[in-house]
Design an enzyme around this catalytic site. Structure first.
Site, mmCIF file in Angstrom:
data_model
loop_
_atom_site.group_PDB
_atom_site.id
_atom_site.type_symbol
_atom_site.label_atom_id
_atom_site.label_comp_id
_atom_site.label_asym_id
_atom_site.label_seq_id
_atom_site.Cartn_x
_atom_site.Cartn_y
_atom_site.Cartn_z
ATOM 1 N N ARG C 303 0.869 -1.167 0.000
ATOM 2 C CA ARG C 303 0.000 0.000 0.000
ATOM 3 C C ARG C 303 0.908 1.220 0.000
ATOM 4 O O ARG C 303 1.486 1.561 1.035
ATOM 5 C CB ARG C 303 -0.866 -0.039 1.267
ATOM 6 C CG ARG C 303 -2.072 0.874 1.281
ATOM 7 C CD ARG C 303 -2.616 0.988 2.710
ATOM 8 N NE ARG C 303 -1.776 1.891 3.490
ATOM 9 C CZ ARG C 303 -1.653 1.854 4.814
ATOM 10 N NH1 ARG C 303 -2.299 0.946 5.530
ATOM 11 N NH2 ARG C 303 -0.871 2.720 5.444
ATOM 12 N N HIS C 307 -3.531 4.549 4.612
ATOM 13 C CA HIS C 307 -4.681 3.641 4.599
ATOM 14 C C HIS C 307 -5.874 4.300 3.906
ATOM 15 O O HIS C 307 -6.515 3.714 3.039
ATOM 16 C CB HIS C 307 -5.037 3.249 6.031
ATOM 17 C CG HIS C 307 -6.290 2.443 6.146
ATOM 18 N ND1 HIS C 307 -6.392 1.164 5.672
ATOM 19 C CD2 HIS C 307 -7.503 2.752 6.657
ATOM 20 C CE1 HIS C 307 -7.617 0.711 5.889
ATOM 21 N NE2 HIS C 307 -8.313 1.656 6.490
ATOM 22 N N TYR C 316 3.475 5.511 11.718
ATOM 23 C CA TYR C 316 3.791 4.122 12.050
ATOM 24 C C TYR C 316 4.717 3.404 11.077
ATOM 25 O O TYR C 316 5.051 2.263 11.298
ATOM 26 C CB TYR C 316 2.486 3.310 12.213
ATOM 27 C CG TYR C 316 1.525 3.411 11.042
ATOM 28 C CD1 TYR C 316 1.714 2.626 9.913
ATOM 29 C CD2 TYR C 316 0.449 4.290 11.072
ATOM 30 C CE1 TYR C 316 0.842 2.715 8.835
ATOM 31 C CE2 TYR C 316 -0.424 4.396 9.999
ATOM 32 C CZ TYR C 316 -0.227 3.599 8.885
ATOM 33 O OH TYR C 316 -1.082 3.697 7.821
HETATM 34 C C1 LIG Z 1 -14.889 -5.588 11.455
HETATM 35 C C2 LIG Z 1 -14.078 -4.380 11.230
HETATM 36 N N1 LIG Z 1 -13.209 -3.981 12.171
HETATM 37 C C3 LIG Z 1 -12.461 -2.866 11.992
HETATM 38 C C4 LIG Z 1 -12.566 -2.132 10.859
HETATM 39 C C5 LIG Z 1 -11.739 -0.845 10.693
HETATM 40 N N2 LIG Z 1 -10.760 -1.041 9.624
HETATM 41 C C6 LIG Z 1 -11.003 -0.618 8.384
HETATM 42 S S1 LIG Z 1 -9.790 -1.077 7.319
HETATM 43 C C7 LIG Z 1 -8.907 -1.825 8.554
HETATM 44 C C8 LIG Z 1 -7.616 -2.506 8.213
HETATM 45 C C9 LIG Z 1 -7.805 -3.523 7.134
HETATM 46 O O1 LIG Z 1 -6.587 -4.082 6.794
HETATM 47 P P1 LIG Z 1 -6.469 -5.118 5.607
HETATM 48 O O2 LIG Z 1 -7.434 -6.222 5.778
HETATM 49 O O3 LIG Z 1 -5.032 -5.489 5.499
HETATM 50 O O4 LIG Z 1 -6.924 -4.319 4.296
HETATM 51 P P2 LIG Z 1 -6.264 -3.023 3.651
HETATM 52 O O5 LIG Z 1 -6.984 -1.848 4.227
HETATM 53 O O6 LIG Z 1 -4.826 -3.041 3.952
HETATM 54 O O7 LIG Z 1 -6.541 -3.135 2.190
HETATM 55 C C10 LIG Z 1 -9.559 -1.701 9.770
HETATM 56 C C11 LIG Z 1 -9.049 -2.204 11.049
HETATM 57 C C12 LIG Z 1 -13.481 -2.575 9.894
HETATM 58 N N3 LIG Z 1 -13.671 -1.916 8.752
HETATM 59 N N4 LIG Z 1 -14.213 -3.695 10.096
#
Ligand SMILES: Cc1ncc(C[n+]2csc(CCOP(=O)(O)OP(=O)(O)O)c2C)c(N)n1
Ligand SMILES: Cc1ncc(C[n+]2csc(CCOP(=O)(O)OP(=O)(O)O)c2C)c(N)n1
Ligand SMILES: [Mg+2]
Ligand SMILES: [Mg+2]
Lengths: 416, 339, 416, 339
Positions: C303, C307, C316
């Site tokens: 990425r 985010h 971080y």
């Molecule tokens: C059930 C849930 N918990 C927390 C969140 C908040 N949240 C949104 S994106 C994220 C991180 C996701 O990481 P990843 O699965 O690696 O996907 P990326 O964003 O890196 O594409 C979090 C914790 C959420 N959307 N859904």
């Protein structure tokens, strides 16, 4: 492109290629192959740790040799006989209307006593609802289980004092609770100590079934445990059935292989062999205590009775299967071994029988004598700090009840 | 495992200062962690990052990775391991990143957390706090603006509270952490940056009590969390028309402390209950039901409610219409006055 | 007892033994070892499928050779450039206050375009929230994404028409929905047909992140898919971060190894190599269509932006890391390859730039022109059959609103 | 994907017969599956075993393993895959084995099932029925006697219904399956074996309407599910004292159809709402709140409630005290009459 080596199922050899899928390379197993794979080790084999054959013969294992005294062996026999007797009495008491339900342990004595005897007093165990053998090893008297099934309480022992969590009915929940507890053991500095402090090391063992492995909570427990190196041993009793569903409804591959996906050891043990169960459990708990957790043990065993006294197992499984497993009976196996090796004599066996009779009597009597819980118990201990809402409901209800007493009439309805 | 009494410790917490809700929460966790080594903080992104709202900012730096855990991404895991940690004697404070993400943890909350004390007949305490930034009004995407508090108020064995201002944020979170019961702690995220003076030497109200935020005689408004400010604004606006609205901040949503509301209604004869959450089978229903019982002979109008609608939370360009505002509150007061 | 072979982590060699744990045999990896293991293949290596090196050089792979025409390659380049441009405009529009938030795709173009172009029209794709490249391939115009981030809708395309589910924000949820959909494809007889019907075979691909792998729903999706042989390809974009948490917060071992625990193939592909992503996706989808699903692909990528636009990644992670990954930029990689192999000339690249400019203008203009949704939209489509409760609330609210218009006063509060 | 009209098909469903609730549900699924090949049934132990209550008995034998799925043991999986199947055009009827086991599936229900239609602006329909045997009174262990229906009533986008008798069981389940909306279908498990005559030629009420089960003038009882019988028994008992209680079966818990209740209260002036579930923030709160608004000038007493207590469900030897019974209902009527 893409040959066999992208095919990850470790039992690929057993599966072979599916003929019907022309361009296929990854050889999805057929249902028959899945079942064969899942059952493959039931007769022993490289992947199954066994130290006592079904005929009661002691065999060696390159990795899990264990030194057990005759006394220990007799002790485990006694454990198994006594808890089996309590279990059978539980069934009987339910049939007599003394209990609302009973959850039979029958057939899983070796898996549980082996694991339970591998635990040390300072360790913690988190059971599901069938762990009467584990409870026994934690010093929870079988009578303390009765309240749950009679409906007078939700568990009457103290988890802190006994090192046994409460029975947990919502499938899989306890795997996360156990992992959290184990994280706490680690944060408390009770893991990985050497020399003098090593005896203070602790571990946690959590019990669940084959069906439970499908639940998200079991996964999350394994993720958490692996990420925090928690000293937890996941002990899966694969008793072949989740109520009416056979293991192939939950997995294509043997359940101990789940550990591979998380990067920690998974091992399959003959769950009807108390010695093997103890050896593997001791090893795994030691690993965890030394900071090498988590680990997964799949105890390959069989639920010889129905799921519960409310269940009718004849609706979904063949008697043949039960008969085949009877030949692997865990208690009988150790009895034969003790006699064959002259580690115990008939007097000892008789004495254990007598103890079992005594336990049965005491167990039954305890059940008959159990007092009805008073109505105020409905409202007690909802919170650590009394809630005014609950207190008011209690007071109103008790006053309402006393109205019946005062008026001298019974609970027949009438607009007063 | 008796709860230590909340006391001010450290220099930061003895002088009067202007703080935000976010800051009050941060100070509360810091104070609790300083006081008790068993207090720990866990959740997604709460360590290094300090939380997506920075409410846990600096805690990992000062208390270390073992007391401030960046957890794997799974809410059932957060709650479920927190329960185990609590059984081991820890006092975990969990952060759920947004209201809409508490549902994967719902089973552990309802089946284990809420019942553990009861089923063990008080032998096992699970002093877990679950912090939930909740409510709308921040222009966010789906699942980031919900008000699920009523679902927890319905579940026996949980304490459910919500703070509406920085001073309460500071005290109530410490009280929640000190409580031997599990507490769902709902934080009005759109008010995180509202300011107030904190005088840490003024003793706090107890966690379970509601508070009259503004006295009045025309009608009573009962509300909590983000809607407290809305109701106070409404009361200010109404004043210009010569109406004196009494505003009660419920603070504790379960158990409810309705005596102050009933007292107020006995004087005003009218009650409007306000919340962002959908109305159906909610906390506002509960307040209305109990007040019409308590104050049957005092009520000059039925208890009215102003809620979010019984629809999913809409896309954010529509949230202004969805969320109760000053006008909708005053409209309800108007309607109450027509009886 | 219990030697190394009970140690299941496949990266055991990388881990070695932990010195601090005296009686330990299972060699729990240290944090450094875990990180090394998780990152091991970032420079290539046996486990990583790569067809284009970071320098744009075409390499062969024994299992995944693929024949791609120059035109296809140019098409994928165009895809990546255009969607990257839309993505950057999304960021800019957020900075200008036109959008509430934007979720950047930057760096993940190759993973997504490779997978997206491997999908056939009749296939179904279930995205998370960052899949702008996948959406592009499904024929969803980037402008159709804007409503979500502007706050006018929750997704404006028709999943049935486009073969793309709605963006899903609750992490992991879509994995189960996708598995169910794939089960339906199988029940409909759209899997495993050969000869003439093979072209009608279908598959489903579901997209999720590294962080998502910890969620119970992803596990349950994999359990279900394996038990029902569902034609679903789990496509995990491991972009190294779940907001501020690096992959070692979710796993000890590379994420593609999770598949081992379920008994289906797992494979890791260089997610910054569009050719490899397409090759592996095509293979996996074909496997699924032929009845050999499920399968797991881990696309190892990065990425390159925060985010979301609400995030500050400098809090971080180190800039070094970003710089290192810039050298592996997926778009640049293909550009160099096209030029080096003379598969495209400067005119083509210029033309694509021009198209990108055009798209950017159209995208921005669309955003500026977006109408505000009317208040009645709050109440619309809550149910398929109108609910009287919702209808009454709508009517009351609209009447209430019209009161303001009638009275001619604005929304200043007053007790009327 | 328009819902086919419910019609009687097959010989079994045209003659009048005595059936139980369990049988009515079984017949309903059979009829729906015969009518529409996209209807399927899924859950734990529902195939070979026919469900732990035998409600799906015989379906797998007759419709095959692809239409009657014994699923892996995970409720989020059941609901989550059912959503995907529904998106594919199927109409899944899921069984949750017991009330207390719905919580692992809560997230999929709240985050996806309830919102899919709204968020897709009606483009994606998810006609999923979730059958939940609910309530106590069967002497079971923990988690097998709960009444979680209020939690779903609070969630927008779900229809929540409960049947109280065999005839409704037969019709309402078919209507639920035919509905293009997701339906939480609560079955009063302790009444599974209650009998009634089903005349399949009598047209059913619509799924969304409540029904007056017994007319009366003294006071109104509004209730649903297992408590309907309790309330009818109470009304019978009260008759001996010359009191005529009107009993309304709510049937649809969300959306509520309160017109018949309000009509009744306008005549009786008194209302008692009865449910086994805890009272706090529940369906009984909602009914009370709305009726005190609708009938403010008609009410001669506050709306009273009889609920399970705000405690976890107790061990089964205590459930008789926990569950509202005839006496507690009549006690509330008495109290209502004293105003
Ligand atoms: C059930 C849930 N918990 C927390 C969140 C908040 N949240 C949104 S994106 C994220 C991180 C996701 O990481 P990843 O699965 O690696 O996907 P990326 O964003 O890196 O594409 C979090 C914790 C959420 N959307 N859904
Ligand atoms: C979350 C949840 N869903 C369903 C049930 C109902 N149920 C009780 S036991 C059981 C089967 C469990 O099988 P397994 O995990 O193999 O354990 P076993 O009973 O065989 O020891 C089921 C489905 C439950 N207790 N919890
Ligand atoms: Mg089992
Ligand atoms: Mg990521």
């Amino acid at each position: 492109m893409s040959p066999e080596h992208w095919t990850r199922p470790s039992r690929a050899d057993a599966h072979g290629h599916a003929d019907t899928a022309p361009a296929a390379t990854s050889a999805t197993p057929t249902r028959e192959q899945v079942i064969a794979g899942l059952r493959a080790t039931s007769e022993g084999g490289a992947d199954l740790v066994q130290l006592l054959t079904p005929e009661g013969q002691r065999v060696t294992h390159p990795d899990f040799d264990i030194d057990v005294s005759a006394e220990q062996l007799r002790g485990m026999y006694r454990d198994m006989v006594l808890i089996r007797r309590a279990d059978r009495e539980g069934n009987a008491l339910q049939r007599q209307g003394q209990l609302g339900i009973w959850v039979p342990l029958l057939g899983q004595e070796a898996a549980q006593i082996g694991a339970g005897r591998a635990l040390r007093p300072q360790d913690m165990a988190f059971p599901s609802y069938r762990e009467h053998g584990v409870a026994w090893c934690r010093g929870v008297d079988p009578t303390e289980l009765l309240g749950i099934f009679r409906g007078t309480d939700h568990g009457s022992w103290d988890p802190h004092e006994t090192g046994l969590g409460l029975y947990t009915i919502v499938i899989g929940n306890q795997c996360l609770n156990a992992t959290g507890y184990a994280m706490g053991q680690k944060f408390d500095g009770k893991v990985g100590n050497s020399d003098g402090d090593a005896s203070e090391n602790e571990a946690t063992m959590v019990f669940f079934g084959d069906g439970a492995t499908s639940q998200g909570d079991v996964h999350e427990g394994m993720v958490w445990a692996s990420v925090y190196d928690a000293p937890v041993v996941f002990f899966c009793q694969n008793n072949q059935w989740a109520i009416s569903e056979p293991t192939e409804r939950q997995s294509r591959v043997p359940l101990y292989e789940r550990a591979r996906g998380y990067g920690f050891p998974g091992i399959r043990v003959d769950g009807n062999d108390v010695l093997a169960s103890m050896a593997v459990s001791q090893w795994a708990l030691d690993e965890a205590r030394h900071g090498n957790g988590p680990l997964l043990i799949e105890a390959f065993t069989y639920r010889m009775d129905a799921h519960t006294t409310s269940d009718d197992a004849t609706r979904y499984r063949m008697d043949d299967e039960l008969q085949a497993w009877k030949l692997k009976d865990p208690v009988e196996r150790l009895r034969v071994h003790l006699l064959r090796e002259e580690l115990a004599d008939q007097d000892f066996l008789d004495e254990v029988e007598r103890e079992a009779d005594e336990l049965a009597t005491r167990f039954r009597q305890f059940c008959f004598d159990m007092p009805e819980p008073p109505p105020e118990r409905i409202f007690s201990a909802v919170y650590a700090e009394e809630s005014p809402v609950v207190a008011a409901q209690r007071d109103d209800y008790l006053q309402y009840l006393s109205g019946f007493a005062d008026a001298g009439h019974d609970t027949e309805g009438s607009v007063r | 495992m008796a709860a230590p009494t909340v006391e001010s410790t450290g220099s930061e917490t003895t002088r009067t200062q202007t703080i935000t809700i976010a800051k009050g929460l941060n100070m509360a966790m810091r104070a609790a962690m300083e006081r008790d080594p068993r207090v720990m903080v866990m959740g997604e992104d709460i360590g290094r990052l300090g939380g997506v709202f920075r409410v846990t900012d600096g805690l990992q730096k000062d208390f270390g990775e073992h007391r401030v855990l960046d957890t794997p991404l799974a809410e059932s895991g957060i709650v479920g391991t927190a329960i185990g940690l609590a059984m081991r004697g820890y006092r975990p404070v969990c952060e759920i990143q947004f209201d809409g993400f508490i549902f994967p943890g719902f089973d552990q909350i309802v089946s284990q957390l809420s019942k553990m004390h009861y089923r063990s007949q008080g032998r096992v305490k699970v002093p877990v706090v679950i912090r939930v930034p909740f409510g709308g009004g921040i222009g966010a995407v789906e699942h980031h603006s919900e008000s699920p508090e009523s679902l927890f108020a319905h579940v026996a064995g949980l304490k459910v509270v919500s703070c509406s201002n920085p001073v309460d944020a500071y005290w109530m979170l410490q009280q929640a952490i000190d409580s031997d019961d599990p507490v769902l702690f709902f934080e009005p995220k759109r008010r995180y940056w509202e300011k107030a003076e904190l005088d840490p030497t003024t003793p706090p109200l107890s966690l379970g009590s509601s508070a009259v935020m503004r006295p009045g005689t025309t009608a009573t408004l009962a509300t909590y969390g983000p809607m407290v400010k809305t109701c106070l604004d409404a009361a200010n606006a109404a004043e210009e028309d010569g109406h004196e609205l009494e505003v009660v901040d419920l603070r504790s949503l379960s158990p409810l402390d309705l005596e102050p509301v009933a007292d107020s209604v006995r004087r005003t004869g009218r009650l409007v209950v306000v919340s962002e959450s959908p109305a159906e089978s909610s906390i506002t229903s509960e307040v209305a039901t109990r007040i019409q019982q308590e104050c049957f002979y005092s009520l000059e109008a039925p208890v009215l409610r102003v809620n979010g609608f019984d629809t999913p939370y809409p896309p954010s360009r529509l949230e202004e219409g969805y969320l109760p505002d000053l006008d909708r509150v005053l409209d309800a007061v108007d309607r109450s006055l027509t009886y």
